[in-house]
Design an enzyme around this catalytic site. Structure first.
Site, PDB file in Angstrom:
ATOM      1  N   CYS A  20     -93.463  38.400  16.546  1.00 61.47           N
ATOM      2  CA  CYS A  20     -93.859  39.706  16.256  1.00 61.47           C
ATOM      3  C   CYS A  20     -93.800  40.108  14.795  1.00 61.47           C
ATOM      4  O   CYS A  20     -94.837  40.570  14.525  1.00 61.47           O
ATOM      5  CB  CYS A  20     -92.997  40.469  17.020  1.00 61.47           C
ATOM      6  SG  CYS A  20     -93.205  40.195  19.115  1.00 61.47           S
ATOM      7  N   CYS A  85     -98.254  87.160   8.850  1.00 64.26           N
ATOM      8  CA  CYS A  85     -99.681  87.097   9.720  1.00 64.26           C
ATOM      9  C   CYS A  85     -99.771  85.476   9.765  1.00 64.26           C
ATOM     10  O   CYS A  85     -99.327  84.599   9.628  1.00 64.26           O
ATOM     11  CB  CYS A  85    -100.763  87.658   8.948  1.00 64.26           C
ATOM     12  SG  CYS A  85    -101.117  86.818   7.422  1.00 64.26           S
ATOM     13  N   ASP A 503     -71.413  40.415 -21.826  1.00 58.38           N
ATOM     14  CA  ASP A 503     -71.241  41.252 -22.962  1.00 58.38           C
ATOM     15  C   ASP A 503     -69.934  41.897 -23.180  1.00 58.38           C
ATOM     16  O   ASP A 503     -69.306  41.370 -22.504  1.00 58.38           O
ATOM     17  CB  ASP A 503     -72.298  42.625 -22.629  1.00 58.38           C
ATOM     18  CG  ASP A 503     -72.115  43.766 -23.765  1.00 58.38           C
ATOM     19  OD1 ASP A 503     -72.509  43.320 -24.991  1.00 58.38           O
ATOM     20  OD2 ASP A 503     -71.899  44.622 -23.448  1.00 58.38           O
ATOM     21  N   ASP A 701     -73.816  46.389 -19.520  1.00 63.96           N
ATOM     22  CA  ASP A 701     -73.813  47.817 -19.093  1.00 63.96           C
ATOM     23  C   ASP A 701     -75.155  48.271 -18.454  1.00 63.96           C
ATOM     24  O   ASP A 701     -75.184  49.319 -17.771  1.00 63.96           O
ATOM     25  CB  ASP A 701     -73.309  48.666 -20.310  1.00 63.96           C
ATOM     26  CG  ASP A 701     -74.377  48.628 -21.285  1.00 63.96           C
ATOM     27  OD1 ASP A 701     -75.495  48.141 -21.120  1.00 63.96           O
ATOM     28  OD2 ASP A 701     -74.207  49.197 -22.321  1.00 63.96           O
ATOM     29  N   ASP A 705     -78.031  46.268 -22.707  1.00 63.35           N
ATOM     30  CA  ASP A 705     -78.496  44.815 -22.386  1.00 63.35           C
ATOM     31  C   ASP A 705     -79.728  44.776 -21.583  1.00 63.35           C
ATOM     32  O   ASP A 705     -79.927  43.519 -21.204  1.00 63.35           O
ATOM     33  CB  ASP A 705     -77.411  44.265 -21.903  1.00 63.35           C
ATOM     34  CG  ASP A 705     -76.159  44.474 -22.775  1.00 63.35           C
ATOM     35  OD1 ASP A 705     -76.175  44.063 -23.597  1.00 63.35           O
ATOM     36  OD2 ASP A 705     -74.949  44.828 -22.214  1.00 63.35           O
TER      37      ASP A 705
END
Length: 806
Positions: A20, A85, A503, A701, A705
Site C-alpha cells: 500500500c 452581517c 571545533d 556550533d 562552522d
C-alpha cells in the site's frame, strides 16, 4: 529543498501493508510537479516535496484518495465576534478557505462560530485565529462546558478492531471446535451434532467472511483497481477460495449426504480472518507505542497560559497566546512560550532541553524557553515565539520529520514488496496445480488448502514495518537523550563514521574565558584581586569580564574606581582608592619602563598551556600575574576517551594559534590538531579527509562552522535549546556536551542492527514459510497465526530501542 519547492505532510488511513505504502509513493511520484514522495507505513503519513507552481496540496490529497485511501484531517470550532452581517461571515469563510492547509471552512453568522477542517501539518489553530484577526474580527477556540478531550484516532481504531475480533472469535469458535474434533487423536472430544450441519457452519462463517472481513475485500478492490496487489488481495483470495468452495460443496450435497460428513473449509476462512484481525490489533497497539517519543515531547508543553489583556488577567489555551503577550508564570508552573523576562527573578529548570539538572537563574532581560519549569519566583514573560515557532515545537517537528523519512536500507524492503504479492499468487496457483494433478490427483479441497496456506503465510506486512518502526523507535529514543536526527538517512550514515572533527571554541571548550591563575608579588592576593577587579570592571573586553566574574566568584569585594582609561592593544589604566593600577600586556609595561623579568618564565609557561596571561602593576611596581583561559568542558576528556575506545579518529580543528590549540588538545586527550584555519578553510580540511577515504563527522556550533557541517558526511551541531541550529546540521546535540557525539553514533549502530534483525526475520518468515506451506506441512489457520505473529514480533523488536540506556 530549494526555494521553489514546498513540503507537505499528509496523514493517510487505510494502508495495510508495505505494498500500500509503495503504491501511494509511486502514484504521488508520477504527479507533475512532485519531486519526492515518502510514505511511512508505521506513522501512516506521507511527506511530499513538490513545485507549488505545478501542483498543490489539494491535488496531492485527491491523488491519495483516488488510489483508494483516506486522508486524515483535524477539525476545530472557533467563536467569532465582531460579525454584523452575512458579508462578514462570507469574508471570514473565504479568507479561511484560502489559507494554506485549510480543507474546508464554514462560518455560521447566527451562531457566531466557524467550523474549520484543516491539515495540522501545515496550519495550526493559532494560525487560524490570527487569520481571522487579520480580517478584522476576534476569534477564540470554542470551549465546551465539559471540555471534551480530543479523540485519539488510533485509540478509536483499536476499539473498533477489538470489537471486530471478539465478534469474529465468538462466531469462529464453534467452527474451530468442529475442526479440532475431526482428527483421529481428538475423536474423544464431544461435538454437538448441529455443528456438523453445513448450513449451521455457513451461518456462522458468513458474517465473519463478509462483515468482519469486509475491510479485506475493500482493500483488495482498491488495490486491483489501481493495478496493484497487497496483503488484502492475499487474504481476500485465500479466505474466499475456502468459503466459496465450501459453499459449492454444501449446495451440491443437498439430498445426497443428508448434509453431514462433508469436506468443508468454512472454519479455515473464519479462523484465518479472526487471527489476522487479532494480529492487526496487536500490531496497531505496538505501533502506537512506537510513537511514544513524540507524545512525551508534546506532553512537556504547557496546556494553558495566564496573560494580561486590556488590564484583565485571564487563563487561555496556550495555542491562543500571541506574539507580544505578557505571560504571568507562577512558581511551579511551566513556562508556556519562548520569551524574554520583563519582571521578576527565579530559578528555571531547563533539564528537559539541556539535560542540565541545576536550575538556571533568570532575571529581567533573560530568555526563557517554553515547557521549562519555573521553580521558585514569579516571572512576567513577553512572548517572542509562539505556536510552531517555539524551540520545543521545532524539536517535535524535527523528530516527526526524522521518523517520517526513509533510511537508504529501506530501499531493499521496498524493492521486494513491489513484486512480492504477484509472485506469491503465482506460487499459490502453482502449488494448487501440483497438488491437484500430481500429489493427490483430483482432490480439489486438499489442493486448495495448500494454496490458501501459501497465500496467507506470505503477507508482506512484516517486511514493510521492519525499517520504519526501528527508525521511529530509534530516533524517538535519541530525542529523549537530547539527540535530534534530521532524517532517517543520517541515522543510518552515522554508524559508518570513522573520523570525528571537533571545533574547539564552544565545542571542546566552554566558549567563554575563565580566571585560572593568580600570582601575587609583594602584595596579598586578596588585595591584588580587589584592585585589579575594580580596575577591570569598567572594561567591556571579554577577558576583563572573565577576570571580574572570577573575582566575584571568590567572594572578594572590589574597591571603588576613580578614573579609568582603556589603552587599545595594551591594556587598561585606572585609579583605585588613590592608587594607580595598570593591567595588560608586556608592551604596556615596556611602555611605562617597568620590568617583568621576575615572572617572564612563568608567563611563558602559562601561554604554552593555552592561557592568556596579563601583568598587574600597582603604584609603578609589578604586583602580580593573572591568567585567563577558555577551559575545556568537564565532560570533554571523558567523551574523547570514549570516542577513541569506539575506534574513532578524533581531530580538533580551530582558527587559534597552534600553541594554544595543542595545549587544549593535550588537556582533552586529542592526538590530532589542525590549527590556524580560517572559517572558510574548514570545509576544505574536511574534504581533504574525505579524499583519503574517511567517513567524517564535523562537530561545531552549527552557525560559524556551517560550510564544514554541510561538507561533512554527517554534520553535528552543538545546541542549547534556544539556538538548535537545525538548518546547519544533520544531527543536533541538544545537551551541548561531546558525550552526545558517542551517544549519537551508538544509537545509530543499535538502530541499524535492529533494522537488519527485522529485515532478516521478516524475510525468513516468508522464505521458510512459503515452501513449508507449499509442501503441505502448514495448515491455513497456522499460516495465519504465523503471519500475524511475524508483524507483531518485528514491531516488538523495534520497540526494544525505546529502552536503550547509553
Amino acid at each position: 529543498m530549494s526555494a521553489k519547492t514546498a513540503e507537505a505532510t499528509v496523514a493517510i488511513s487505510g494502508m495495510t501493508c508495505a505494498a500500500c505504502a509503495l503504491r501511494i509513493e509511486k502514484g504521488l511520484g508520477k504527479m507533475e510537479g512532485v519531486e519526492t514522495a515518502n510514505v511511512n507505513l508505521a506513522l501512516e503519513k506521507s511527506t511530499v516535496v513538490f513545485d507549488p507552481t505545478k501542483t498543490n496540496i489539494d491535488d496531492i490529497r485527491s491523488k491519495i484518495e483516488s488510489l483508494g485511501y483516506g486522508v486524515v484531517s483535524d477539525k476545530v470550532e472557533l467563536n467569532i465576534s465582531g460579525m454584523t452581517c452575512a458579508a462578514c461571515s462570507t469574508r471570514i469563510e473565504k479568507g479561511l478557505n484560502k489559507t494554506a492547509g485549510v480543507l474546508k471552512a464554514n462560518v455560521n453568522l447566527a451562531m457566531e462560530t466557524a467550523t474549520v477542517e484543516y491539515d495540522s501539518s501545515q496550519v495550526s489553530v493559532t494560525d487560524l485565529i490570527q487569520k481571522v484577526e487579520k480580517l478584522g474580527y476576534q476569534a477564540t477556540r470554542k470551549e465546551d462546558g465539559k471540555e471534551e478531550e480530543k479523540v485519539d484516532r488510533r485509540q478509536e481504531e483499536i476499539k473498533r478492531q477489538t470489537r471486530k475480533f471478539w465478534i469474529s472469535a465468538i462466531l469462529s469458535l464453534p467452527l474451530l471446535w468442529s475442526m479440532v474434533s475431526h482428527f483421529s487423536f481428538t475423536s474423544f472430544i464431544w461435538l454437538p451434532e448441529s455443528l456438523m450441519n453445513p448450513w449451521v457452519q455457513l451461518a456462522l462463517a458468513t458474517p465473519v467472511q463478509f462483515i468482519i472481513g469486509a475491510q479485506f475485500y475493500v482493500g483488495a478492490f482498491k488495490a486491483l483497481r489501481n493495478k496493484s496487489a497487497n496483503m488484502d488481495v492475499l487474504v481476500a483470495l485465500g479466505t474466499s477460495a475456502a468459503y466459496f468452495y465450501s459453499l459449492w460443496v454444501a449446495i451440491n450435497s443437498i439430498g445426497a449426504h443428508g448434509g453431514h460428513m462433508l469436506e468443508l473449509y468454512f472454519e479455515t476462512s473464519a479462523v484465518l480472518i479472526t487471527l489476522i484481525v487479532l494480529g492487526k490489533l496487536f500490531e496497531m497497539k505496538a505501533k502506537g507505542r512506537s510513537s511514544e517519543a513524540i507524545r512525551k515531547l508534546m506532553g512537556l508543553q504547557a496546556k494553558t497560559a495566564v496573560v494580561v489583556r486590556d488590564g484583565v488577567e485571564m487563563t487561555i489555551p496556550v495555542e491562543e497566546v500571541r506574539l507580544g503577550d505578557v505571560v504571568h508564570v507562577k512558581p511551579g508552573d511551566k513556562v508556556p512560550v519562548d520569551g524574554i523576562v520583563m519582571e521578576g527573578q527565579s530559578a528555571v529548570d531547563e533539564s528537559m532541553l539541556t539535560g542540565e539538572s541545576i536550575p538556571v537563574d533568570k532575571a529581567a532581560g533573560d530568555t526563557v524557553i517554553g515547557a521549562t519549569l519555573n521553580k521558585n519566583g514569579f516571572l512576567k514573560v513577553q512572548a517572542t515565539k509562539v505556536g510552531k515557532e517555539t524551540a520545543l515545537a521545532q524539536i517535535i517537528k524535527v523528530v516527526e520529520e526524522a521518523q517520517g523519512t526513509k533510511a537508504p536500507i529501506q530501499r531493499v524492503a521496498d524493492s521486494i514488496s513491489g513484486i512480492f504479492v504477484p509472485i506469491v499468487v503465482g506460487i499459490a496457483i502453482l502449488t494448487f496445480l501440483i497438488w491437484y494433478f500430481f500429489v493427490i490427483p483430483g482432490n480439489f479441497g486438499e489442493a486448495l488448502e495448500k494454496a490458501i496456506a501459501v497465500l496467507v503465510i506470505a503477507c508482506p506486512c512484516a517486511l514493510g514495518l521492519a525499517t520504519p518502526t526501528s527508525i521511529m523507535a530509534g530516533s524517538g529514543r535519541a530525542a529523549e537523550l537530547g539527540i535530534l536526527f534530521k532524517g532517517g538517512e543520517h541515522l543510518e550514515t552515522a554508524h559508518h563514521l570513522d573520523t570525528i572533527v571537533l571545533d574547539k571554541t564552544g565545542t571542546v571548550t566552554k566558549g567563554e574565558p575563565e580566571l585560572t591563575d593568580v600570582i601575587a608579588i609583594d602584595i596579598e592576593e586578596q588585595e591584588l584581586l580587589s584592585l585589579v577587579g575594580a580596575a577591570e570592571k569598567n572594561s567591556e573586553h571579554p577577558l576583563a569580564q572573565a577576570i571580574v566574574r572570577g573575582i566575584a566568584d571568590k567572594g572578594i569585594t572590589v574597591a571603588d574606581t576613580g578614573s579609568f582609561e582603556a589603552i587599545p592593544g595594551f591594556g587598561i589604566r585606572a585609579t583605585v582608592s588613590g592608587k594607580e593600577v595598570l593591567v595588560g600586556t608586556r608592551r604596556l609595561l615596556e611602555k611605562h619602563q617597568i620590568s617583568y623579568q621576575a615572572v617572564s618564565d612563568t608567563m611563558l609557561a602559562l601561554e604554552r598551556s593555552g592561557k592568556t596571561a596579563m601583568l598587574a602593576v600597582v603604584e609603578g611596581k609589578l604586583a602580580g600575574l593573572i591568567a585567563v583561559a577558555d577551559t575545556i568542558k568537564p565532560t570533554s576528556k571523558q567523551a574523547v576517551q570514549r570516542m577513541k575506545a569506539m575506534g574513532l579518529t578524533v581531530i580538533m580543528m580551530t582558527g587559534d594559534n597552534r600553541q594554544t590549540a595543542e595545549a587544549i588538545a593535550r588537556e582533552a586527550g586529542i592526538d590530532h590538531v589542525i590549527a590556524e584555519v580560517l572559517p572558510e578553510g574548514k570545509a576544505a580540511e574536511v574534504k581533504k579527509l574525505q579524499e583519503q577515504g574517511k567517513k567524517v563527522a564535523m562537530v561545531g556550533d552549527g552557525i560559524n562552522d556551517a560550510p564544514a557541517l554541510a561538507t561533512a558526511d554527517v554534520g553535528m551541531a552543538i545546541g542549547t535549546g534556544t539556538d538548535v541550529a537545525m538548518e546547519a546540521a544533520d544531527i543536533t546535540l541538544m545537551r551541548g556536551e561531546l558525550t552526545s557525539v558517542a551517544d549519537a553514533i551508538e544509537m545509530s549502530k543499535l538502530t541499524i542492527r535492529n533494522i537488519k534483525q527485522n529485515l532478516f526475520w521478516a524475510l525468513a518468515y516468508n522464505t521458510l514459510g512459503i515452501p513449508i506451506a507449499a509442501i503441505g506441512l502448514l495448515a491455513p489457520w497456522l499460516a495465519g497465526a504465523a503471519m500475524a505473529f511475524s508483524s507483531v514480533s518485528v514491531v516488538l523488536n523495534a520497540l526494544r530501542l525505546q529502552r536503550v540506556k547509553l
